[in-house]
Design an enzyme around this catalytic site. Structure first.
Site, PDB file in Angstrom:
ATOM      1  N   ASP A   1      20.964   5.942 -20.682  1.00  0.00           N
ATOM      2  CA  ASP A   1      21.950   5.197 -21.910  1.00  0.00           C
ATOM      3  C   ASP A   1      23.286   5.340 -21.290  1.00  0.00           C
ATOM      4  OD1 ASP A   1      19.877   4.965 -23.473  1.00  0.00           O
ATOM      5  OD2 ASP A   1      20.383   6.556 -24.822  1.00  0.00           O
TER       6      ASP A   1
ATOM      7  N   ARG B   1      24.816  -0.599 -33.933  1.00  0.00           N
ATOM      8  CA  ARG B   1      23.687   0.210 -33.853  1.00  0.00           C
ATOM      9  C   ARG B   1      23.997   1.573 -33.397  1.00  0.00           C
ATOM     10  NH1 ARG B   1      18.627  -1.563 -31.469  1.00  0.00           N
ATOM     11  NH2 ARG B   1      18.144   0.293 -32.302  1.00  0.00           N
TER      12      ARG B   1
ATOM     13  N   LYS C   1      23.621   9.738 -32.516  1.00  0.00           N
ATOM     14  CA  LYS C   1      22.726   8.750 -33.149  1.00  0.00           C
ATOM     15  C   LYS C   1      21.280   9.468 -33.060  1.00  0.00           C
ATOM     16  CE  LYS C   1      21.222   5.004 -31.100  1.00  0.00           C
ATOM     17  NZ  LYS C   1      19.850   4.600 -31.096  1.00  0.00           N
ATOM     18  N   ASN C   2      20.816   9.804 -31.616  1.00  0.00           N
ATOM     19  CA  ASN C   2      19.482   9.948 -31.258  1.00  0.00           C
ATOM     20  C   ASN C   2      18.980  11.405 -31.571  1.00  0.00           C
ATOM     21  OD1 ASN C   2      19.355   7.732 -30.149  1.00  0.00           O
ATOM     22  ND2 ASN C   2      19.454   8.180 -27.882  1.00  0.00           N
TER      23      ASN C   2
ATOM     24  N   ASP D   1       1.912   4.320 -26.222  1.00  0.00           N
ATOM     25  CA  ASP D   1       1.007   4.969 -26.365  1.00  0.00           C
ATOM     26  C   ASP D   1       0.648   6.319 -25.835  1.00  0.00           C
ATOM     27  OD1 ASP D   1       2.311   4.252 -23.805  1.00  0.00           O
ATOM     28  OD2 ASP D   1       0.601   4.085 -22.510  1.00  0.00           O
TER      29      ASP D   1
ATOM     30  N   CYS E   1      11.845  -4.528 -26.372  1.00  0.00           N
ATOM     31  CA  CYS E   1      13.232  -4.447 -26.667  1.00  0.00           C
ATOM     32  C   CYS E   1      13.836  -5.360 -25.796  1.00  0.00           C
ATOM     33  CB  CYS E   1      13.483  -3.105 -25.954  1.00  0.00           C
ATOM     34  SG  CYS E   1      14.308  -1.881 -27.099  1.00  0.00           S
TER      35      CYS E   1
ATOM     36  N   ILE F   1      14.014   5.552 -15.547  1.00  0.00           N
ATOM     37  CA  ILE F   1      13.487   5.488 -16.789  1.00  0.00           C
ATOM     38  C   ILE F   1      12.818   4.336 -17.348  1.00  0.00           C
ATOM     39  CG2 ILE F   1      13.731   6.309 -19.286  1.00  0.00           C
ATOM     40  CD1 ILE F   1      14.220   8.635 -17.201  1.00  0.00           C
TER      41      ILE F   1
ATOM     42  N   ARG G   1      13.555   0.954 -33.237  1.00  0.00           N
ATOM     43  CA  ARG G   1      12.086   1.595 -32.652  1.00  0.00           C
ATOM     44  C   ARG G   1      11.989   2.908 -33.261  1.00  0.00           C
ATOM     45  NH1 ARG G   1       8.983   1.531 -27.969  1.00  0.00           N
ATOM     46  NH2 ARG G   1       8.759   3.507 -27.129  1.00  0.00           N
TER      47      ARG G   1
ATOM     48  N   ARG H   1       8.427  -1.578 -24.542  1.00  0.00           N
ATOM     49  CA  ARG H   1       8.775   0.077 -24.763  1.00  0.00           C
ATOM     50  C   ARG H   1       7.362   0.493 -25.340  1.00  0.00           C
ATOM     51  NH1 ARG H   1      14.517   1.175 -26.892  1.00  0.00           N
ATOM     52  NH2 ARG H   1      13.930   3.057 -26.363  1.00  0.00           N
ATOM     53  N   PRO H   2       6.517   0.875 -24.752  1.00  0.00           N
ATOM     54  CA  PRO H   2       4.888   1.233 -25.352  1.00  0.00           C
ATOM     55  C   PRO H   2       5.203   2.474 -26.199  1.00  0.00           C
ATOM     56  CG  PRO H   2       4.975   1.637 -23.144  1.00  0.00           C
ATOM     57  CD  PRO H   2       6.360   1.085 -23.420  1.00  0.00           C
TER      58      PRO H   2
END
Ligand code: UD1
Length: 418
Positions: free
Chosen positions: A306, A398, A22-23, A124, A116, A328, A92, A121-122
């Protein structure tokens, strides 16, 4: 709303074919919009996240067609660089389109993704990185408004390693003028595959798989006909931990063992027998002699965040106490309360969890809170005495392609109910 009904205490035997990652597929889909030629991505998992990304590309004017495990994206008529809140809020990773849209159109309006289940979960790093390339960015009513006449390569040092920011800035930098260096870049296999696709399209990226990427900007990118998504190392790791916990013997097909060294070595340290082959892994466990091992999550090649929730469950069945330090996402512990309802005994202090081993688990009604937490609940239910109902399984849909069918095939008693 769908829920899973699981009867525990069955060992697992047989083989499972792991889906594409997925990622990896999400940034590959975003990269496809960088030129005008169709790209077919194969080995795509059937997940709501892949569909969301497809819907977003269609919303912007592209054409997306799904055929079994292939997605073909034709970006020829993609002419609206606008990613609305209604789609970005559900995933996201939709934010990945920002870099490619700026590179292609010199402007973009993309909704901020928001938080989330496990905390803020920025974005920036994404924004600061793009600004360094000469992109003007303002935030208006929850949207990132980006404009640039010309992007110029620069040295970008991320304060910490970010998978998403690396991918986003990379997809803009490939079309910037001159050289860009990204320091503290993500080395994750999914980012490596993105780099390889971009290079096939004509980009000039070096340092792939290290924490410094150097990009020589090019004027345009060409088309690539097809790409095969790498195997999902998180799905594979989830199944390894499931078999380690329940006991049994399972062969996982379509895996890349070298992407999973941290997980495999920790499982071995915990007394689990693992045989690595070229593109498969055979795991054997009696589910009884699991040794407690402390674990810390890290960026690749470290132990992935994960798989933290799933590991916590495994350690609850181990022969002693252990700790988990989450490096993380400091807040990523929403699964503790639900795991404790099934009989685990986990305490949180600061960014570390202490896990009591030797726990006996009992079925209960529990609720999914996010993708990976749900996976840990499924494994717990497979090890629990009696029946467990897990609600809100849309979270798991998901990230896991038909997990209940894959587990049922190796002997788990799991059914999806309405
Ligand atoms: C990706 C994965 C997700 C995984 C995570 C970490 C996808 C689609 N998702 O998420 O499954 O859990 O990597 O391996 O690939 N950060 C900032 N500012 C930013 C960006 C990140 O402070 O602008 C921080 C985050 O809060 C976090 C850390 O950097 O503490 C790493 O996050 P990041 O690697 O960006 O995660 P994602 O790419 O969102």
């Amino acid at each position: 709303m769908d829920y899973f009904e699981i009867e525990g205490k069955n060992q697992l035997f047989g083989d499972i074919t792991v889906s594409g990652a997925k990622n990896a597929v999400l940034p590959l889909m975003a990269a496809s919009i960088l030129n005008d030629k169709p790209l077919t991505i194969s080995n795509v998992p059937k997940l709501s996240d892949s569909i969301t990304m497809g819907n977003l590309i269609e919303e912007m004017g592209g054409k997306v067609s799904f055929d079994h495990s292939n997605i073909t994206i034709n970006p020829k008529n993609l002419n609206t660089p606008y990613a609305p809140y209604k789609l970005v809020k559900t995933m996201r990773a939709s934010f990945y389109v920002l870099g490619p849209l700026i590179a292609k159109f010199g402007e973009a309006k993309v909704s901020l993704p928001g938080g989330c289940a496990w905390g803020p979960r920025p974005v920036d790093f994404h924004i600061d990185g793009l600004k360094k390339l000469g992109v003007e960015i303002t935030l208006e009513a929850g949207y990132v408004i980006a404009k640039t006449k010309k992007m110029i390569g620069n040295k970008i040092v991320f304060p910490k390693i970010s998978v998403g920011a690396t991918g986003n800035v990379l997809m803009a930098a490939v079309l910037a003028e001159g050289q860009t260096e990204i320091h503290n870049a993500a080395a994750e296999p999914e980012i490596q595959q993105l780099c390889l696709l971009l290079n096939e399209m004509g980009a000039k990226i070096s340092g792939i798989g290290t924490n410094i990427l150097t990009i020589q900007g090019v004027k345009t990118l060409g088309g690539v006909e097809s790409i095969d998504v790498i195997p999902d190392r998180i799905e594979a790791g989830t199944f390894l931990i499931a078999v380690a916990a329940t006991g049994g013997k399972v062969k996982l097909n379509n895996v890349e063992p070298k992407h999973m060294e941290s997980v495999i070595s920790l499982l071995r340290k915990s007394n689990i027998d693992i045989l690595e082959e070229k593109d498969s892994i055979i795991i054997t466990s009696n589910g009884l002699d699991i040794k407690a091992c402390d674990m810390e999550t890290h960026e690749y090649p470290g132990f992935p965040t994960d798989l933290q929730a799933q590991w916590m469950l495994l350690m609850s069945l181990a022969s002693g106490n252990s700790t988990i330090k989450e490096n993380i996402y400091f807040d990523r512990f929403t699964h503790i309360l639900e795991l404790n309802r099934l009989g685990c005994d986990v305490h949180l202090e600061g960014g570390s969890a202490t896990i009591k081993g030797n726990r006996s688990l009992f079925g209960a009604h529990v609720m999914s809170t996010d993708i990976r937490a749900s996976a840990a609940l499924i494994i717990a239910a497979l090890c629990a005495e009696g029946s467990t109902n897990i609600s809100r399984v849309y979270h798991i849909d998901r990230g896991y392609d038909k997990i209940e069918q894959k587990l049922a095939k190796v002997g788990a008693k799991i059914a999806r109910k309405k």
